[in-house]
Scaffold this motif. Structure first.
Motif, mmCIF file in Angstrom:
data_model
loop_
_atom_site.group_PDB
_atom_site.id
_atom_site.type_symbol
_atom_site.label_atom_id
_atom_site.label_comp_id
_atom_site.label_asym_id
_atom_site.label_seq_id
_atom_site.Cartn_x
_atom_site.Cartn_y
_atom_site.Cartn_z
ATOM 1 N N SER A 346 0.842 -1.198 0.000
ATOM 2 C CA SER A 346 0.000 0.000 0.000
ATOM 3 C C SER A 346 0.881 1.253 0.000
ATOM 4 O O SER A 346 1.932 1.266 0.639
ATOM 5 N N PRO A 347 0.463 2.298 -0.740
ATOM 6 C CA PRO A 347 1.237 3.531 -0.784
ATOM 7 C C PRO A 347 1.378 4.144 0.612
ATOM 8 O O PRO A 347 0.429 4.155 1.387
ATOM 9 N N GLY A 348 2.551 4.613 0.920
ATOM 10 C CA GLY A 348 2.765 5.324 2.184
ATOM 11 C C GLY A 348 3.051 4.411 3.358
ATOM 12 O O GLY A 348 4.143 4.410 3.905
ATOM 13 N N MET A 349 2.084 3.610 3.770
ATOM 14 C CA MET A 349 2.271 2.772 4.952
ATOM 15 C C MET A 349 2.893 1.410 4.619
ATOM 16 O O MET A 349 3.305 0.680 5.522
ATOM 17 N N HIS A 350 2.933 1.059 3.347
ATOM 18 C CA HIS A 350 3.634 -0.155 2.881
ATOM 19 C C HIS A 350 3.128 -1.439 3.548
ATOM 20 O O HIS A 350 3.917 -2.296 3.944
ATOM 21 N N ILE A 351 1.828 -1.557 3.678
ATOM 22 C CA ILE A 351 1.232 -2.800 4.173
ATOM 23 C C ILE A 351 1.116 -3.769 2.989
ATOM 24 O O ILE A 351 0.638 -3.374 1.924
ATOM 25 N N PRO A 352 1.588 -5.019 3.150
ATOM 26 C CA PRO A 352 1.520 -5.948 2.019
ATOM 27 C C PRO A 352 0.082 -6.308 1.635
ATOM 28 O O PRO A 352 -0.782 -6.418 2.502
ATOM 29 N N ILE A 353 -0.141 -6.476 0.342
ATOM 30 C CA ILE A 353 -1.461 -6.871 -0.169
ATOM 31 C C ILE A 353 -1.475 -8.393 -0.303
ATOM 32 O O ILE A 353 -0.516 -8.991 -0.785
ATOM 33 N N ARG A 354 -2.543 -9.023 0.120
ATOM 34 C CA ARG A 354 -2.726 -10.455 -0.140
ATOM 35 C C ARG A 354 -4.071 -10.683 -0.812
ATOM 36 O O ARG A 354 -5.018 -9.937 -0.578
ATOM 37 N N ILE A 355 -4.120 -11.697 -1.656
ATOM 38 C CA ILE A 355 -5.331 -11.959 -2.441
ATOM 39 C C ILE A 355 -6.291 -12.805 -1.597
ATOM 40 O O ILE A 355 -5.915 -13.851 -1.070
ATOM 41 N N GLU A 356 -7.509 -12.296 -1.485
ATOM 42 C CA GLU A 356 -8.475 -12.847 -0.535
ATOM 43 C C GLU A 356 -8.671 -14.359 -0.681
ATOM 44 O O GLU A 356 -8.656 -15.102 0.296
ATOM 45 N N LYS A 357 -8.817 -14.835 -1.918
ATOM 46 C CA LYS A 357 -9.146 -16.259 -2.082
ATOM 47 C C LYS A 357 -7.947 -17.174 -1.808
ATOM 48 O O LYS A 357 -8.092 -18.388 -1.729
ATOM 49 N N GLU A 358 -6.744 -16.581 -1.667
ATOM 50 C CA GLU A 358 -5.558 -17.405 -1.414
ATOM 51 C C GLU A 358 -5.205 -17.494 0.071
ATOM 52 O O GLU A 358 -4.215 -18.093 0.459
ATOM 53 N N ILE A 359 -6.034 -16.882 0.903
ATOM 54 C CA ILE A 359 -5.781 -16.839 2.341
ATOM 55 C C ILE A 359 -6.230 -18.140 3.006
ATOM 56 O O ILE A 359 -7.335 -18.615 2.748
ATOM 57 N N GLU A 360 -5.371 -18.704 3.848
ATOM 58 C CA GLU A 360 -5.761 -19.940 4.536
ATOM 59 C C GLU A 360 -5.917 -19.760 6.047
ATOM 60 O O GLU A 360 -6.351 -20.652 6.745
ATOM 61 N N GLU A 361 -5.516 -18.586 6.547
ATOM 62 C CA GLU A 361 -5.645 -18.330 7.983
ATOM 63 C C GLU A 361 -6.414 -17.026 8.157
ATOM 64 O O GLU A 361 -6.302 -16.120 7.350
ATOM 65 N N TRP A 362 -7.183 -16.964 9.210
ATOM 66 C CA TRP A 362 -8.004 -15.771 9.407
ATOM 67 C C TRP A 362 -7.544 -15.010 10.641
ATOM 68 O O TRP A 362 -7.078 -15.610 11.607
ATOM 69 N N PRO A 363 -7.696 -13.696 10.619
ATOM 70 C CA PRO A 363 -7.278 -12.884 11.776
ATOM 71 C C PRO A 363 -8.382 -12.876 12.841
ATOM 72 O O PRO A 363 -9.436 -13.476 12.651
ATOM 73 N N ASP A 364 -8.133 -12.177 13.943
ATOM 74 C CA ASP A 364 -9.184 -11.980 14.952
ATOM 75 C C ASP A 364 -10.071 -10.802 14.584
ATOM 76 O O ASP A 364 -11.239 -10.749 14.957
ATOM 77 N N VAL A 365 -9.467 -9.846 13.881
ATOM 78 C CA VAL A 365 -10.187 -8.609 13.558
ATOM 79 C C VAL A 365 -9.960 -8.231 12.097
ATOM 80 O O VAL A 365 -8.831 -8.299 11.607
ATOM 81 N N PHE A 366 -11.020 -7.847 11.411
ATOM 82 C CA PHE A 366 -10.900 -7.199 10.112
ATOM 83 C C PHE A 366 -11.180 -5.714 10.291
ATOM 84 O O PHE A 366 -12.262 -5.334 10.762
ATOM 85 N N TYR A 367 -10.225 -4.897 9.908
ATOM 86 C CA TYR A 367 -10.420 -3.453 9.887
ATOM 87 C C TYR A 367 -10.865 -3.129 8.456
ATOM 88 O O TYR A 367 -10.084 -3.250 7.506
ATOM 89 N N VAL A 368 -12.139 -2.754 8.291
ATOM 90 C CA VAL A 368 -12.725 -2.726 6.945
ATOM 91 C C VAL A 368 -12.519 -1.361 6.276
ATOM 92 O O VAL A 368 -13.185 -0.379 6.617
ATOM 93 N N LEU A 369 -11.599 -1.338 5.325
ATOM 94 C CA LEU A 369 -11.331 -0.092 4.594
ATOM 95 C C LEU A 369 -12.361 0.129 3.491
ATOM 96 O O LEU A 369 -12.674 1.251 3.140
ATOM 97 N N ALA A 370 -12.889 -0.999 2.955
ATOM 98 C CA ALA A 370 -13.908 -0.895 1.888
ATOM 99 C C ALA A 370 -15.291 -0.778 2.523
ATOM 100 O O ALA A 370 -16.196 -1.556 2.242
ATOM 101 N N TRP A 371 -15.476 0.196 3.413
ATOM 102 C CA TRP A 371 -16.686 0.326 4.225
ATOM 103 C C TRP A 371 -17.941 0.536 3.407
ATOM 104 O O TRP A 371 -19.048 0.244 3.871
ATOM 105 N N ASN A 372 -17.780 1.068 2.158
ATOM 106 C CA ASN A 372 -18.972 1.310 1.351
ATOM 107 C C ASN A 372 -19.631 0.009 0.885
ATOM 108 O O ASN A 372 -20.748 0.023 0.404
ATOM 109 N N PHE A 373 -18.929 -1.131 1.024
ATOM 110 C CA PHE A 373 -19.536 -2.429 0.697
ATOM 111 C C PHE A 373 -19.965 -3.178 1.956
ATOM 112 O O PHE A 373 -19.961 -4.409 1.998
ATOM 113 N N LYS A 374 -20.314 -2.438 3.000
ATOM 114 C CA LYS A 374 -20.604 -3.030 4.303
ATOM 115 C C LYS A 374 -21.570 -4.211 4.228
ATOM 116 O O LYS A 374 -21.265 -5.316 4.708
ATOM 117 N N ASN A 375 -22.724 -4.019 3.608
ATOM 118 C CA ASN A 375 -23.736 -5.083 3.586
ATOM 119 C C ASN A 375 -23.229 -6.326 2.877
ATOM 120 O O ASN A 375 -23.413 -7.452 3.362
#
Ligand SMILES: [Zn+2]
Length: 398
Positions: A346-375
Motif C-alpha cells: 500500500s502507498p505510504g504505509m507499505h502494508i503488504p497486499i494479499r489476495i483474498e481467495k488465497e488466504i488460509e488463515e483468518w485474523p481476529d479482527v478485520f479493519y474494513v477499509l472498503a466500508w462502502n460495501f458493508k452489507n
C-alpha cells in the motif's frame, strides 16, 4: 493560491491530512524507498464556498496511464447501464441524431451501453492502455485529455456530454467546462457525476479526500462553476454508488425546467448549513475524534495479542491509513480481490497486499477499509462472524 472555481484569493485551510503519497500508486518491493509525498490539505474558499485541495499532483502522473478499468466492477457496469437507459428514455427523442461524448471514457463501458441503444458515441480518455482497450471493443476513443482545444479539434456538437467521476479531478476545470458549453447542442444535456460534499461530511467519509479529487462540490458550489460558463443545472439526484455520488443534469440556460427533486435537494442543502465554514471546522473535529478512537481501538487489540487484517485495499483506504499512521506492525496485510495487486504494497504505509481467495488463515479482527460495501461484506463473511471474527468499520455511512 487562487480558488479553482472563482479565482478568489480568500482561502483558508479547514483540514490537514499531512503529507501523503499518491494513494493510487500501489508499490512493488523495489519502489518502497523512492516514493514521493505531497501535501494533502482541504481549503475553503470564503468567496464562493467551494472546498478544494491546494496542492495539485501533475495530471500526467495521476492519469497518464492508469490501469483502473470501470468494466471490471459489476455493480459499476450496472450503474452505467441505468444511466444510459435513463438518458435515452428521458431525452433521446429530443434529438434528430443521438450522439454522446464521454469525458474520461475509460474502457468504454459507459459508451457501449449507449451504442446498444443506437447512439453515436465518442470517448476521450487520457490513459493509453484503457483507451486502446475501448477501441479494441469497438468504441471510438481519442487518447488525450478533454479540454477546449480538444472540442475545437473535434469541431462538431453533441447532444449529450457525460462526465462520470472525473469532474472533481480536473486541473483544467475552466477549459473543460467551456469545452462542454461550446460542444453541447442547443437542447443538449450534460450528465455529471460528482462526490457530494454534504454526504462526505454527514458520513465523516474524510477518506474520499485524496490527490485525485481536487474539488469537493455541493449543489451550491458546482452551480457557481457552471454559471460562470453559461450552463445551468436542471435536475439532480443522489446515487448510492461509491458511497454517495450526486448525478446532475445540465443544459444551456432556460432550455429545460428545474425539476421538483432538484429544488428539494437544494432546500435540504441550504437548511443543513453544509456550505458554511463552521460545518467544515466541525467535520475536521469529528475526523480527529475518529482518528483517536480508532488508534485506541487498534492498539488495544494489539496489546491483547489479536491479529488484524485490513479488508479491501481501496484507494481511499490509503488516505485513512496514512493520516492515522497505521502500518504493518498493526495491520498485517490488506486483503484484496483484484489480482493485479498481488505482491504489491500500500502507498505510504507499505502494508503488504494479499489476495483474498488465497488466504488460509483468518485474523481476529478485520479493519474494513472498503466500508462502502458493508452489507455485501457482512453477508459474504457470515461464517467468519459466526466463528467470532470481528469486523470493524472505521466509517459507518448513514
Ligand atoms: Zn472560490
Amino acid at each position: 493560491m487562487k480558488c479553482r472555481v472563482c479565482d478568489g484569493e480568500n482561502l483558508n485551510q479547514v483540514l490537514d491530512l499531512g503529507h501523503q503519497p499518491w494513494c493510487n500508486n500501489f508499490l512493488t518491493k523495489n519502489q518502497l524507498n523512492t516514493e514521493p509525498r505531497y501535501p494533502l490539505r482541504l481549503m475553503y474558499c470564503e468567496d464562493c464556498r467551494t472546498s478544494q485541495l491546494d496542492y495539485t499532483v501533475d495530471k500526467k502522473i495521476m492519469f497518464g496511464d492508469h490501469t483502473y478499468l470501470s468494466g471490471v466492477t459489476k455493480s459499476l457496469s450496472e450503474h452505467f447501464r441505468q444511466i444510459a437507459e435513463d438518458v435515452d428514455k428521458r431525452f433521446g427523442d429530443d434529438f434528430q441524431k443521438k450522439s454522446i461524448l464521454d469525458i474520461g471514457s475509460n474502457d468504454g463501458t459507459q459508451l457501449r451501453h449507449f451504442q446498444n441503444l443506437g447512439w453515436e458515441v465518442l470517448g476521450v480518455e487520457s490513459s493509453k492502455t484503457t483507451a486502446s482497450i475501448a477501441v479494441s471493443m469497438g468504441v471510438p476513443t481519442l487518447n488525450r485529455f478533454f479540454n477546449l482545444e480538444c472540442i475545437k479539434d473535434i469541431n462538431r456538437k453533441f447532444s449529450v456530454f457525460n462526465a462520470a467521476g472525473v469532474f472533481f479531478h480536473l486541473e483544467e476545470l475552466h477549459s473543460v467546462t467551456e469545452g462542454i458549453k461550446q460542444g453541447l447542442e442547443e437542447n443538449g444535456v450534460f450528465v455529471v457525476q460528482f462526490l457530494y460534499m454534504k454526504s462526505i461530511m454527514e458520513n465523516n467519509a474524510f477518506d474520499q479526500i485524496y490527490h485525485e479529487h481536487l474539488l469537493y462540490y455541493t449543489l451550491e458550489t458546482i452551480q457557481k462553476l457552471l454559471g460562470r460558463h453559461g450552463l445551468e443545472m436542471f435536475d439532480a439526484f443522489l446515487s448510492p454508488i461509491h458511497g454517495g455520488q450526486m448525478i446532475g443534469y445540465i443544459g444551456h440556460p432556460g432550455v429545460r425546467e428545474k425539476t421538483g427533486r432538484l429544488i428539494e435537494i437544494e432546500k435540504e442543502e441550504a437548511l443543513s448549513g453544509c456550505n458554511a465554514k463552521t460545518a467544515y471546522i466541525e467535520f475536521a473535529e469529528r475526523v480527529e475524534q475518529i482518528k483517536h478512537r480508532d488508534l485506541e481501538y487498534l492498539s488495544r487489540k494489539r496489546r491483547e495479542g489479536k491479529r488484524i487484517f485490513g479488508m479491501g485495499a481501496p484507494v481511499k483506504g490509503n488516505t485513512l491509513l496514512n493520516y492515522f499512521g497505521v502500518g504493518p506492525s498493526t495491520i498485517e496485510c490488506l486483503l484484496e480481490k483484484n489480482e493485479l495487486r498481488r505482491d504489491l504494497y500500500s502507498p505510504g504505509m507499505h502494508i503488504p497486499i494479499r489476495i483474498e481467495k488465497e488466504i488460509e488463515e483468518w485474523p481476529d479482527v478485520f479493519y474494513v477499509l472498503a466500508w462502502n460495501f458493508k452489507n455485501e461484506i457482512l453477508k459474504n463473511h457470515k461464517d467468519l462472524i459466526d466463528r467470532g471474527v470481528e469486523f470493524y468499520f472505521p466509517i459507518d455511512p448513514r
